[in-house]
Scaffold this active site. Structure first.
Site, short mmCIF file in Angstrom:
data_model
loop_
_atom_site.label_atom_id
_atom_site.label_comp_id
_atom_site.label_asym_id
_atom_site.label_seq_id
_atom_site.Cartn_x
_atom_site.Cartn_y
_atom_site.Cartn_z
N GLU A 1 19.98 -9.97 -13.78
CA GLU A 1 19.36 -10.39 -12.52
C GLU A 1 20.29 -11.34 -11.77
OE1 GLU A 1 16.79 -13.78 -12.23
OE2 GLU A 1 16.18 -13.49 -14.31
N LYS B 1 15.28 -14.77 -2.01
CA LYS B 1 14.78 -14.42 -3.34
C LYS B 1 13.86 -13.23 -3.19
CE LYS B 1 12.38 -16.54 -7.30
NZ LYS B 1 11.77 -17.80 -7.79
N VAL C 1 13.06 -10.77 -11.78
CA VAL C 1 12.86 -9.85 -12.90
C VAL C 1 12.26 -8.53 -12.41
CG1 VAL C 1 11.47 -9.44 -14.97
CG2 VAL C 1 12.68 -11.61 -14.68
N LYS D 1 8.22 -18.78 -19.27
CA LYS D 1 8.39 -20.22 -19.08
C LYS D 1 7.17 -20.95 -19.64
CE LYS D 1 11.41 -19.79 -15.06
NZ LYS D 1 11.49 -18.34 -15.07
#
Length: 311
Positions: free
Chosen positions: A31, A92, A112, A165
């Site tokens: 990525e 992004k 992702v 995360k």
């Protein structure tokens, strides 16, 4: 937005990636969000080069994914890698953003979901990242979950990651992935990794202990057929490289309290919590993140090479 262009919107493969796929050489997708938005400059560029180097040293071809000037690219040249790392205008992009970005001739780093989609579309079977998105805390109130989950439920690619995360709701994310039919195997562990931590404390149903065993799972899934979905290889960061668990738990609890006190919600929660972890651990969270990414990239390359060598 500009008028429709006669140029196709298909992903553009670099000459190296195209040749590797054509001749059956192993390829690993990477990525680009970590390059553009996850690391400070100029370290981000050196890390991007390092990760591609890790793929090459394991015998595979790196395919960093991004969108540049309205073209989705699988595999970047050095000048393109530098642009992603240095241009502050690079956006992004998740999977949902790809169509408007292509139509508007925009440039963006892929998350992702976008990376997995474009890599699979190009024929790349293995993808390495740091951690996945997941179900957010307080989901019952705001129903906030990452687009990664649904995309992985319908994209046939092997994703090597260090879990999700730890600022997210790990048990709820695992339940969501089960509901969506996404297969998870722990690499050398019976517990789901905690991204910064080697273990989240949550168990996984299946454990594999070598690239060969991962490839056996891939082959079995291919033989069975059925709905396309990702295989998640949950690879924990080494205990020596993880963030100190006591420090992690204390800082995260304080950051969550601060988030509630300031009324931060929705999309503002994740960047706030990550920034707090970075600042209050003196950068240790970033180093644990990078250690996890390096381990995932190396393992993904080994899996890709093994898959190519296995009849």
């Amino acid at each position: 937005m500009p008028q429709n262009s006669p140029e196709p919107y298909e992903p553009v493969l670099s000459a190296e990636v195209r040749s590797a796929l054509h001749t059956g050489l192993p390829v690993v997708a990477l990525e680009s969000t970590i390059i553009a938005h996850g690391l400070p400059r100029p370290r981000n560029l050196s890390v991007a080069r390092e990760l591609e180097g890790l793929v090459r040293s394991a015998g595979a071809v790196p395919a960093t994914v991004a969108v540049l000037d309205g073209r989705a690219r699988v595999g970047l040249g050095e000048d393109q890698l530098e642009r992603v790392a240095e241009d502050p205008a690079v956006r992004k992009l998740g999977h949902r953003d790809l169509a408007p970005a292509l139509a508007a001739r925009a440039s963006g780093a892929t998350t992702v979901s976008a990376t997995a989609f474009l890599a699979a579309r190009a024929g790349v079977g293995v993808f390495a990242t740091g951690g996945l998105g997941g179900v957010h805390r307080e989901w019952a109130a705001d129903q906030d979950e990452s687009a990664d989950l649904r995309l992985l439920a319908r994209t046939g690619i092997t994703v090597v990651c260090a879990g999700i995360k730890s600022i997210l709701d790990v048990p709820a994310t695992l339940q969501r992935l089960e509901t969506l039919g996404v297969c998870i195997v722990g690499y050398g562990t019976g517990h789901f990794p905690g991204f910064y931590l080697s273990s989240s404390g949550e168990p996984v149903d299946w454990t594999v202990r070598s690239p060969e065993e991962v490839v056996e799972v891939i082959r079995a899934r291919e033989a069975l057929g059925g709905p396309a979905s990702a295989l998640i290889v949950a690879n924990p960061v080494a205990e020596a490289d993880q963030l100190d668990p006591v420090l992690h738990d204390r800082v995260l609890a304080e950051a969550l309290d601060a988030c509630r006190e300031r009324g931060i919600s929705g999309q503002g929660v994740t960047p706030f919590l990550l920034d707090q972890l970075m600042r209050r651990t003196g950068g240790a969270s970033l180093e644990a993140n990078l250690a996890a990414v390096r381990g995932n990239v190396t393992l993904a390359a080994r899996i890709a090479v093994t898959a190519t060598d296995t009849p």
